[in-house]
Design a protein around this motif. Structure first.
Motif, short mmCIF file in Angstrom:
data_model
loop_
_atom_site.label_atom_id
_atom_site.label_comp_id
_atom_site.label_asym_id
_atom_site.label_seq_id
_atom_site.Cartn_x
_atom_site.Cartn_y
_atom_site.Cartn_z
N MET A 248 47.31 20.85 -25.94
CA MET A 248 45.92 20.61 -25.56
C MET A 248 45.85 19.98 -24.18
O MET A 248 44.98 20.31 -23.37
CB MET A 248 45.21 19.71 -26.57
CG MET A 248 44.80 20.38 -27.85
SD MET A 248 43.45 19.54 -28.73
CE MET A 248 44.11 17.89 -28.95
N THR B 292 38.51 19.63 -29.25
CA THR B 292 38.82 19.41 -27.84
C THR B 292 37.61 18.85 -27.08
O THR B 292 36.48 18.89 -27.57
CB THR B 292 39.23 20.73 -27.16
OG1 THR B 292 38.06 21.55 -26.98
CG2 THR B 292 40.27 21.48 -27.97
N PHE C 297 44.04 26.80 -32.46
CA PHE C 297 44.26 26.46 -31.05
C PHE C 297 43.89 27.63 -30.15
O PHE C 297 43.23 27.44 -29.12
CB PHE C 297 45.71 26.06 -30.81
CG PHE C 297 45.96 25.65 -29.38
CD1 PHE C 297 45.76 24.33 -28.99
CD2 PHE C 297 46.34 26.57 -28.42
CE1 PHE C 297 45.95 23.94 -27.67
CE2 PHE C 297 46.52 26.20 -27.10
CZ PHE C 297 46.32 24.87 -26.72
N GLU D 151 41.16 27.71 -27.08
CA GLU D 151 41.55 28.11 -25.72
C GLU D 151 40.70 29.28 -25.23
O GLU D 151 40.21 29.27 -24.08
CB GLU D 151 43.03 28.47 -25.72
CG GLU D 151 43.66 28.50 -24.36
CD GLU D 151 45.18 28.56 -24.44
OE1 GLU D 151 45.82 27.96 -23.57
OE2 GLU D 151 45.72 29.19 -25.37
#
Length: 220
Positions: free
Chosen positions: A17, A96, A170, A174
């Motif tokens: 991250m 995030t 993830f 992204e």
């Protein structure tokens, strides 16, 4: 996946991250749920990912009771658990503070199908209403706001992405950051063309079988 492997995966993707510029310092958090044992591995509160050791990753049950670990779990444990309770298809959560997705969240803008890669979330990325971090209200807002999507913006806060495993969660975080940047940049120049639902239906159908096999080496 064993607890040791879960802890190693939390470190790997937590550090990723940072290197992928999806968060800074100890910001954001991530978890993995083992449905068989009912255990959740989650990043500890306030420890930078490159300073973290596998044993620092906290293990809880689905009620939030700490089973292993000397540190407090992430302050956002509540919405991780709420997502696991709400969505049986979700086994990993990545939260995030990526710049462009958070910019959209601070504007209160959903991310529409400006690019087909929004399909990592679904037809769009919705926005959950603001609530103070670490509260039950935020947990409820996230679990309700995500619906059947794989990503949700948290108003004035950041992004949450989910998946059947940590790699997929993830990747969604992204790719949605990329789409958020594209949306921001197109809005800065003019009014972007949004893909119609019919096209996104085709995209999502293709995503359902997307991936490499011995006879398939296509790339998105």
């Amino acid at each position: 996946m064993t607890i040791d492997k879960q802890r190693e995966a939390i470190l790997k993707y937590g550090r990723k991250m940072l290197t992928s510029q999806l968060t800074t310092g100890a910001g954001g958090n991530l978890s993995i749920c083992d449905r068989t044992s009912g255990r959740v591995a989650i990043s500890p509160s306030g420890i930078e990912y490159f300073d973290m050791k596998p044993e620092d990753v906290v293990i809880t049950d689905l009620n939030g009771q700490v089973l292993e670990g000397k540190y407090k779990p992430s302050s956002e444990l509540g919405f991780h658990l709420a997502l696991y309770r709400e969505r049986q298809d979700v086994n990993a959560v990545v939260h995030t503070h990526s710049v462009y997705a958070t910019t959209m969240a601070c504007l209160g803008w959903e991310i529409p199908a400006v690019h087909y890669l929004v399909g990592f979330s679904g037809y769009k990325v919705p926005v959950a209403p603001y609530a103070t971090f670490g509260t039950d209200e935020l947990a409820q807002n996230v679990a309700k706001g995500i619906g059947a999507y794989n990503a949700v913006l948290l108003a004035n806060h950041g992004l949450v992405a989910v998946g059947s495993d940590i790699g997929r969660a993830f990747n969604t975080a992204e790719e949605i950051e990329l789409v958020a940047r594209i949306y921001y940049q197109t809005k800065a120049v003019g009014e972007p063309v949004i893909l119609p639902d019919q096209e996104m239906e085709r995209v999502l159908a293709k995503f359902a079988t997307y991936g490499q096999s011995p006879k398939d080496t296509d790339h998105v």
